[in-house]
Design a protein around this motif. Structure first.
Motif, PDB file in Angstrom:
ATOM      1  N   ILE A 135       0.832  -1.203   0.000  1.00 35.36           N
ATOM      2  CA  ILE A 135       0.000   0.000   0.000  1.00 35.36           C
ATOM      3  C   ILE A 135       0.866   1.250   0.000  1.00 35.36           C
ATOM      4  N   ARG A 136       0.539   2.174  -0.915  1.00 40.73           N
ATOM      5  CA  ARG A 136       1.222   3.464  -0.986  1.00 40.73           C
ATOM      6  C   ARG A 136       0.196   4.583  -1.087  1.00 40.73           C
ATOM      7  N   LEU A 137       0.565   5.761  -0.640  1.00 40.31           N
ATOM      8  CA  LEU A 137      -0.212   6.965  -0.907  1.00 40.31           C
ATOM      9  C   LEU A 137       0.573   7.821  -1.889  1.00 40.31           C
ATOM     10  N   LEU A 138      -0.133   8.373  -2.868  1.00 36.10           N
ATOM     11  CA  LEU A 138       0.500   9.222  -3.875  1.00 36.10           C
ATOM     12  C   LEU A 138      -0.078  10.623  -3.799  1.00 36.10           C
ATOM     13  N   GLY A 139       0.811  11.608  -3.776  1.00 41.52           N
ATOM     14  CA  GLY A 139       0.377  12.995  -3.779  1.00 41.52           C
ATOM     15  C   GLY A 139       0.785  13.727  -5.035  1.00 41.52           C
ATOM     16  N   LYS A 140       1.410  13.003  -5.961  1.00 41.03           N
ATOM     17  CA  LYS A 140       1.867  13.622  -7.204  1.00 41.03           C
ATOM     18  C   LYS A 140       2.021  12.536  -8.263  1.00 41.03           C
ATOM     19  N   THR A 141       2.303  12.966  -9.495  1.00 41.51           N
ATOM     20  CA  THR A 141       2.528  12.024 -10.592  1.00 41.51           C
ATOM     21  C   THR A 141       3.653  11.055 -10.230  1.00 41.51           C
ATOM     22  N   THR A 142       3.399   9.772 -10.464  1.00 34.03           N
ATOM     23  CA  THR A 142       4.341   8.740 -10.032  1.00 34.03           C
ATOM     24  C   THR A 142       4.472   7.654 -11.087  1.00 34.03           C
ATOM     25  N   GLU A 143       5.703   7.227 -11.310  1.00 36.81           N
ATOM     26  CA  GLU A 143       5.988   6.079 -12.172  1.00 36.81           C
ATOM     27  C   GLU A 143       6.056   4.830 -11.294  1.00 36.81           C
ATOM     28  N   LEU A 144       5.413   3.757 -11.744  1.00 32.16           N
ATOM     29  CA  LEU A 144       5.396   2.502 -11.003  1.00 32.16           C
ATOM     30  C   LEU A 144       5.964   1.385 -11.870  1.00 32.16           C
ATOM     31  N   SER A 145       6.302   0.271 -11.231  1.00 33.33           N
ATOM     32  CA  SER A 145       6.875  -0.852 -11.991  1.00 33.33           C
ATOM     33  C   SER A 145       6.390  -2.187 -11.438  1.00 33.33           C
TER      34      SER A 145
END
Length: 211
Positions: A135-145
């Motif tokens: 689980i993650r929280l994102l507050g901005k544009t993020t690249e995932l893999s």
């Protein structure tokens, strides 16, 4: 610096955590109070134990008597996990993994997820991991893999998320909006080696799950 925090939560599979910790290779280990009990089972030596010490056993306290201890009163405004998070930020962590943050106490589980915002506010990558969830929280544009085939849910936290665009998933979104009463980002599936989540406003929870 990569930091692991052991909280006083639920640990179902010792084998899973042994394998995971060997793979992660953290630079610094924090135990939040009773999280030290499980760290002891894994024969790990934390850099510090933090909390009010109401859940660490006497045997674990004796085992770690040479480890730095940061003790707080039981009546306080912060949970032991929050104190551990504050310490990780103060130490200059750039990636933090919280273990034991989910369990049968739903109030603690939700509070621990909310605490991830402490990291997004200061641009530190952080996640809660257990045997079935990441689980993650994102507050901005993020690249995932995430690997292809991973089930990923993308859900808003609090206010509406606007300008939402996601790529690399079976069900892409372009310039969409998502609200807490319309969680249509549930159970998407990764279909590319790299994924991107971008949005203009709001806060997102990203959960990679397996049964």
């Amino acid at each position: 610096m990569k930091v692991i925090i052991f909280t006083n939560g639920e640990y179902k599979s010792k084998d899973f955590y042994e394998t995971y910790i060997n793979k992660v290779k953290a630079d610094y280990l924090i135990c939040a109070d009773g999280g030290a009990n499980f760290a002891r089972e894994l024969k790990l030596k934390p850099n510090i134990i933090i909390g009010d010490m109401d859940s660490i056993t006497a045997e674990t306290s004796e085992y770690y008597k040479a480890v730095q201890l940061e003790m707080y009163p039981q009546k306080k405004d912060e949970t032991d996990t929050e104190l551990a998070i504050m310490h990780a930020i103060k130490r200059g962590a750039d990636k933090v993994i919280v273990l034991g943050g989910l369990g049968s106490r739903m109030d603690h589980s939700i509070a621990n997820i909310y605490l991830l915002k402490r990291f997004t506010d200061v641009n530190i990558e952080a996640e809660i991991v257990n045997e079935n969830n990441q689980i993650r929280l994102l507050g901005k544009t993020t690249e995932l893999s995430f690997p292809i085939g991973t089930i990923v849910s993308i859900l808003p936290i609090g206010e509406n998320v606007t300008g939402l665009t996601i790529t690399g998933f079976e069900y892409p979104i372009t310039a969409g909006e998502m609200s807490v009463d319309k969680p249509y980002g549930i159970s998407n599936v990764v279909n590319r080696n790299s994924q991107q989540i971008s949005f203009e406003q709001g806060l997102l929870m990203v959960i990679a799950s397996e049964d």
